[in-house]
Design a protein around this motif. Structure first.
Motif, short mmCIF file in Angstrom:
data_model
loop_
_atom_site.label_atom_id
_atom_site.label_comp_id
_atom_site.label_asym_id
_atom_site.label_seq_id
_atom_site.Cartn_x
_atom_site.Cartn_y
_atom_site.Cartn_z
N ARG A 171 -3.72 -7.40 -7.52
CA ARG A 171 -3.93 -7.28 -6.05
C ARG A 171 -3.27 -8.26 -4.48
N THR A 172 -2.67 -8.77 -5.16
CA THR A 172 -2.03 -9.56 -4.19
C THR A 172 0.06 -9.98 -4.03
N TYR A 199 -11.49 -3.28 -1.43
CA TYR A 199 -10.20 -3.28 -1.22
C TYR A 199 -9.25 -1.44 -0.78
N PHE A 240 -12.52 -4.84 -5.84
CA PHE A 240 -11.27 -3.29 -5.62
C PHE A 240 -12.11 -1.88 -4.64
N ASN A 281 0.72 -1.33 0.25
CA ASN A 281 -0.05 0.43 -0.50
C ASN A 281 0.84 1.08 -0.25
N ASN A 339 -7.29 -10.32 -9.04
CA ASN A 339 -6.93 -10.75 -8.27
C ASN A 339 -5.43 -11.03 -7.62
N TRP A 370 -0.41 1.30 -3.74
CA TRP A 370 -2.11 1.25 -3.76
C TRP A 370 -2.65 2.27 -3.40
#
Length: 274
Positions: A221-222, A92, A89, A43, A218, A47
């Motif tokens: 995002r991981t 998240y 999303f 993050n 997926n 992100w």
């Protein structure tokens, strides 16, 4: 060793050990009660910055474009797996990044022009998402793999199964197809400096089917912090093709990287809107 043992059994040593245990217990209780979590490094590296001033564009299916997908008394505007990707999303961004991105509807190229000066997350491929079509056409020369429906200029029906493939601009990379018979599918993730305005990013998450879009989302995002550290040290963006197995209408498994490459050629000056 004797000195260490003597210190441990001394009053000072015992008090120090007890104090450490008590402090650890108190810290654990505070973390448990207040649900304090250290920030995720992924993050911090990507992100949170990306989620600021972010606009999300999701696929929409016009009824005249594909009436079978929009069939029924309450037609579904967004394919189900793209809608699931959007929900994942949003959850998240809201929970991990404490942001609430704007979601917009794109009906034509003019609508896309209006939002180009933001960070963009584009969900879905060029068949149903105009923003995906315009962005991928813009950077086509930089992509090793591209949706065939963009590079194939021959006249074809919209739902031609041959268009459900990624074609390569290099003979060393094979064309890959969405194969329903063996449940193999492919998705694409592209992250790049915005070609429209300085200081912004564009990410597209799309697949040869909407299930593959879900798998690609997926996967990205991981990614752990070292993935983002490596990506930004090497260049200012990348393309990845994700291979997956489709289980049913809303489930995928065996998600893995089929191809990944960083961008090495970037425009020095983004083209601004006229």
């Amino acid at each position: 060793m004797k000195e260490i043992y003597t210190y441990i059994i001394s009053d000072e040593g015992i008090n120090s050990i007890v104090s450490s245990i008590v402090a650890a217990i108190i810290t654990y209780i505070v973390i448990a009660v207040f649900r304090i979590r250290p920030p995720r490094l992924s993050n911090v590296l990507f992100w949170k910055k990306f989620s600021k001033d972010l606009i999300i564009v999701v696929s929409e299916v016009p009824i005249e474009y594909d009436p079978q997908v929009r069939g029924g008394s309450q037609p579904q505007l967004t394919p189900i797996c793209d809608a699931m990707t959007l929900a994942d999303f949003l959850n998240y961004f809201r929970s991990e990044c404490k942001s609430n991105p704007q979601i917009v509807s794109i009906n034509d190229k003019n609508d896309f022009d209006v939002i180009k000066d933001h960070n963009l997350l584009i969900i879905g491929g060029p068949k149903y998402n105009i923003a995906a079509l315009e962005f991928l056409k813009e950077i086509d020369t930089e992509l090793v793999y591209q949706f065939k429906r963009i590079r194939d200029l021959s006249e074809r029906k919209t739902n031609d199964s041959e268009l459900k493939s990624f074609v390569s601009n290099s003979p060393e990379h094979q064309t890959v197809y969405c194969r329903a018979d063996d449940e193999i599918d492919y998705g694409c993730v592209v992250l790049r400096n915005s070609p429209y305005v300085s200081g912004k990013l564009v990410m597209i998450v799309g697949g040869l089917s909407t299930l593959a879009t879900l798998a690609a989302a997926n996967w990205i995002r991981t990614r752990r912090f070292y993935f983002w550290l490596r990506s930004w040290r090497a260049s200012k963006g990348f393309q990845a093709i994700i291979k997956c197995r489709s289980i049913d209408r809303v489930k995928v498994s065996n998600i893995e990287v089929f191809f990944e490459r960083a961008f090495t050629v970037l425009r020095h000056q983004p083209r601004r809107n006229s």
